[in-house]
Design a protein around this motif. Sequence first.
Motif, short mmCIF file in Angstrom:
data_model
loop_
_atom_site.label_atom_id
_atom_site.label_comp_id
_atom_site.label_asym_id
_atom_site.label_seq_id
_atom_site.Cartn_x
_atom_site.Cartn_y
_atom_site.Cartn_z
N VAL A 1 0.85 -1.19 0.00
CA VAL A 1 0.00 0.00 0.00
C VAL A 1 0.88 1.24 0.00
CG1 VAL A 1 -0.16 0.06 2.52
CG2 VAL A 1 -1.94 1.13 1.17
N ASP A 2 0.42 2.27 -0.65
CA ASP A 2 1.14 3.55 -0.70
C ASP A 2 0.89 4.28 0.62
OD1 ASP A 2 2.18 6.04 -1.14
OD2 ASP A 2 1.18 6.38 -3.05
N MET A 3 1.84 4.18 1.56
CA MET A 3 1.65 4.78 2.88
C MET A 3 1.66 6.30 2.84
SD MET A 3 0.92 2.69 5.24
CE MET A 3 1.01 0.95 5.69
N THR A 4 2.28 6.87 1.82
CA THR A 4 2.23 8.33 1.69
C THR A 4 0.80 8.77 1.41
OG1 THR A 4 4.49 8.38 0.85
CG2 THR A 4 3.15 10.33 0.48
N ASN A 5 0.08 7.98 0.61
CA ASN A 5 -1.32 8.27 0.34
C ASN A 5 -2.16 8.09 1.60
OD1 ASN A 5 -4.21 7.25 -0.63
ND2 ASN A 5 -3.34 8.51 -2.27
N VAL A 6 -1.86 7.03 2.37
CA VAL A 6 -2.54 6.83 3.66
C VAL A 6 -2.31 8.03 4.56
CG1 VAL A 6 -2.58 5.42 5.77
CG2 VAL A 6 -2.39 4.31 3.53
N PHE A 7 -1.06 8.48 4.62
CA PHE A 7 -0.71 9.64 5.45
C PHE A 7 -1.52 10.87 5.03
CE2 PHE A 7 1.85 13.52 5.78
CZ PHE A 7 2.08 13.57 7.15
N GLN A 8 -1.61 11.12 3.73
CA GLN A 8 -2.33 12.31 3.23
C GLN A 8 -3.83 12.23 3.53
OE1 GLN A 8 -1.13 15.00 2.19
NE2 GLN A 8 0.99 14.52 1.70
N ARG A 9 -4.40 11.03 3.34
CA ARG A 9 -5.83 10.87 3.61
C ARG A 9 -6.14 11.16 5.08
NH1 ARG A 9 -9.05 8.08 -0.09
NH2 ARG A 9 -7.93 7.39 -1.96
N LEU A 10 -5.29 10.64 5.97
CA LEU A 10 -5.51 10.87 7.40
C LEU A 10 -5.23 12.31 7.78
CD1 LEU A 10 -3.98 7.54 8.77
CD2 LEU A 10 -6.39 8.20 8.78
N LEU A 11 -4.22 12.91 7.17
CA LEU A 11 -3.90 14.31 7.47
C LEU A 11 -5.08 15.21 7.14
CD1 LEU A 11 -1.66 16.19 8.50
CD2 LEU A 11 -0.87 16.42 6.13
N ASN A 12 -5.78 14.89 6.06
CA ASN A 12 -6.97 15.67 5.69
C ASN A 12 -8.06 15.57 6.75
OD1 ASN A 12 -5.78 16.48 3.30
ND2 ASN A 12 -6.67 14.82 2.10
N GLN A 13 -7.97 14.53 7.60
CA GLN A 13 -8.93 14.36 8.69
C GLN A 13 -8.31 14.70 10.04
OE1 GLN A 13 -11.60 10.72 7.94
NE2 GLN A 13 -9.82 10.29 6.65
N GLU B 1 -9.27 14.43 22.28
CA GLU B 1 -10.60 14.05 22.75
C GLU B 1 -11.28 13.08 21.79
OE1 GLU B 1 -12.77 17.60 23.44
OE2 GLU B 1 -11.44 18.32 25.05
N ARG B 2 -10.58 12.69 20.73
CA ARG B 2 -11.18 11.81 19.74
C ARG B 2 -11.15 10.36 20.23
NH1 ARG B 2 -9.25 14.11 13.90
NH2 ARG B 2 -10.74 12.53 13.20
N ASP B 3 -12.19 9.64 19.92
CA ASP B 3 -12.32 8.25 20.34
C ASP B 3 -11.32 7.39 19.59
OD1 ASP B 3 -13.71 5.91 21.51
OD2 ASP B 3 -14.27 5.57 19.41
N LEU B 4 -10.54 6.58 20.32
CA LEU B 4 -9.51 5.76 19.69
C LEU B 4 -10.12 4.78 18.69
CD1 LEU B 4 -6.51 5.03 19.52
CD2 LEU B 4 -6.87 3.43 21.40
N GLN B 5 -11.26 4.19 19.03
CA GLN B 5 -11.93 3.26 18.12
C GLN B 5 -12.24 3.94 16.79
OE1 GLN B 5 -13.11 0.04 18.37
NE2 GLN B 5 -12.81 -0.51 20.52
N GLY B 6 -12.75 5.17 16.87
CA GLY B 6 -13.09 5.90 15.65
C GLY B 6 -11.87 6.26 14.84
N VAL B 7 -10.78 6.66 15.51
CA VAL B 7 -9.55 7.03 14.81
C VAL B 7 -8.97 5.81 14.09
CG1 VAL B 7 -7.18 7.81 15.13
CG2 VAL B 7 -9.03 8.96 16.35
N ILE B 8 -8.96 4.66 14.76
CA ILE B 8 -8.44 3.44 14.13
C ILE B 8 -9.34 3.03 12.97
CG2 ILE B 8 -7.91 1.01 14.49
CD1 ILE B 8 -5.92 3.02 15.74
N GLY B 9 -10.64 3.27 13.09
CA GLY B 9 -11.55 3.00 11.97
C GLY B 9 -11.19 3.84 10.75
N LEU B 10 -10.86 5.12 10.98
CA LEU B 10 -10.45 5.99 9.86
C LEU B 10 -9.12 5.53 9.26
CD1 LEU B 10 -11.40 9.46 11.40
CD2 LEU B 10 -12.57 8.26 9.54
N LEU B 11 -8.22 5.03 10.12
CA LEU B 11 -6.97 4.46 9.62
C LEU B 11 -7.27 3.28 8.71
CD1 LEU B 11 -3.89 3.93 9.54
CD2 LEU B 11 -4.13 2.74 11.73
#
Length: 466
Positions: A405-417, A446-456
Amino acid sequence: MKGARDNDFVYQAVYRYLATLIDDAGGSAAVRMPSLRQLADRLNVSISTVQYAYSLLEKEGRVYSIAKSGYYAQALFSMDATGSGSDLLETVYVSARRPGMCLLSADEPASLQPLDSPLLTLERELLRQYPRQPHTLVQPCGELELRVALAARYTCSTADCWHADDVYIGADLRGVLEILISVLELRQAAVIVESPCDWVILRLLESCGVRVIEWPSQAEGGFDLPALESLLKQEPVRLILLSSVLSMPLGSGFTQDHQQAIAKMLERYGVWVLENDCYSELAERSDSRRLRNWLNPARLLVFSTFEKFIGAEAPFGFVLSRHWRHELQRHFLLRAFRLSPIRQKAIARLLSGGRLDQHLCVLRRMLGERRALLIQVLRERLGDTLQVFEPQGGATVWVRSLRPVDMTNVFQRLLNQQIIVAPGELFSLQGLHADHLRLSALNHGERDLQGVIGLLGDALRLSPGH
């Protein structure tokens, strides 16, 4: 605001409310803030309380006032097309300093339980005992009391002992390592490092012209000893940089058998060892043997920093060396680090009085609980997507995508969030670890860890392969 009065000063609640308004405003344009009277009416507090909260934000540079106009949120830097054509590491650093970010990558173990309060209390007591003198004795290698305490902490037997003259303390770890590169004449020399390796060390070696040879970890998280011997045979290696107990960000440690085998191999080839001791105090097993216990002390140097286990109030780096005494003293004198002698004395009292060891027991337990929670959520939510390397200490967890997987793309998608992760490529100069991430559960706000991992997980599934 009425509910906030139970536990906080009212101005603190107003301050937090205003900080949230500023974060929500974002952008690069100045934003007008509510007036004193508007906020006082809205929050049911006095005007003077609102004014005090604004004054705190003004001192921090987050708002500014214009006469007869009011308060404005200070314009924040903007990151247009973040990462496009720019350095990934720079993007990580800059983004992490933006308000409201969820840092799923932070490696600041002591932030979970810093020793700031005991350290500053000791410092205040020492200031009363040691009033400022017009002419203080210059100690370019660090305060003697702290050097004595460190030498004692690193001594483990009469045969393997350190003395205060073997200890050198600098303002930060980078400055100490720069001195070592000069003293050991490492520019253009071949140096082997474990990979993945701390990006601070990698970038420093690269910027100083050191020829870095990476010794990569194996897929299951161990290290390939035959591969190390092959490198030693093929390359004119000046020095090898190895972890003492805990190899970060991988989070693994050498077994005693591996430590002994490495020591024998390095002795055969006559290679100098620079031992990275930055994370040893955070290893789950505090009684683990250090790599240096098996090494030839005639070819050994050790470096570390207090910041990982005491906190930001103790940023000093230090090195232990029984060799090059004249050269090290000269370089530390020329560098002229400006170190607070009282702060160093306070750290020495923490070390010698047992307070640090009590703190480390608590910190290791708390870090273990955070890691366990993160690993549990990762395996529950992303067990079919990620391989998790369970660490033996520290604050972070190393993971690998089960598909390219292109982790740079993963990084950018998460950074946008507003989520920051650390792609594995940051921990190599040779393009290794492209399918890996370093994650942490220390600072998701204050963000829920479950939700953050879901976005990952979403970002990993939606990103293309490489």
